[in-house]
Enzyme design. Structure first.
Site: not given
Length: 164
Positions: A104, A2, A96
């Protein structure tokens, strides 16, 4: 997939708030699915980088500083222009460990307690830029703490290895 559909404009092209098309230092800024775009209190956008080989914070080096600076500057400008929210009222961060491995950056309203915006998971983009400017290999060297849910397989692996 996506993410790639968005980057290739096969999906959600009408939702793009801003795009820097540079294949190396560019990105697409889109509203996160968690935000209904009806109010600014829970503003939430995501910058998806065009580069596919950069998966997470761990991959970043000083080579990526132009990309990260573009995201910070252009993302803030686009949000201010479109939604009237100044950069000083945004929390801009990377996770993280990320929920998906394509670099992103999250843009949320400062007052919004977005999932994953706490210190255990969120790394402010401005701090990431400063750290990489000091040491190109900062995120390859640095120990990074992160929370795991009790039911996660990774936690079980750490427990089996005697690391928790």
């Amino acid at each position: 997939q996506w993410v790639y559909n968005i980057l290739e404009k096969k999906a959600e092209a009408d939702r793009i708030i801003h795009e820097n098309p540079d294949p190396c230092n560019g990105f697409v800024l889109v509203p996160d699915f968690k935000w209904n775009q009806n109010q600014l209190d829970d503003l939430y956008l995501i910058a998806l980088v065009h580069r596919r080989e950069v998966k997470s914070l761990r991959d970043l080096t000083a080579e990526h500083l132009p990309l990260l600076r573009n995201i910070l500057q252009e993302g803030q400008e686009a949000i201010a222009k479109r939604f009237g929210v100044p950069g000083s009222q945004l929390r801009i961060y990377l996770h993280y460990r990320p929920s998906y491995y394509h670099l992103h950056v999250h843009f949320t309203a400062l007052g919004y307690d977005a999932p994953g915006s706490s210190v255990e998971r969120a790394h402010l983009l401005a701090d990431v830029i400063d750290n990489l400017a000091m040491d190109s290999m900062y995120y390859q060297k640095r120990a990074l703490s992160f929370a795991l849910r009790a039911d996660e397989l990774l936690l079980k692996k750490f427990q089996e290895a005697g690391r928790v």
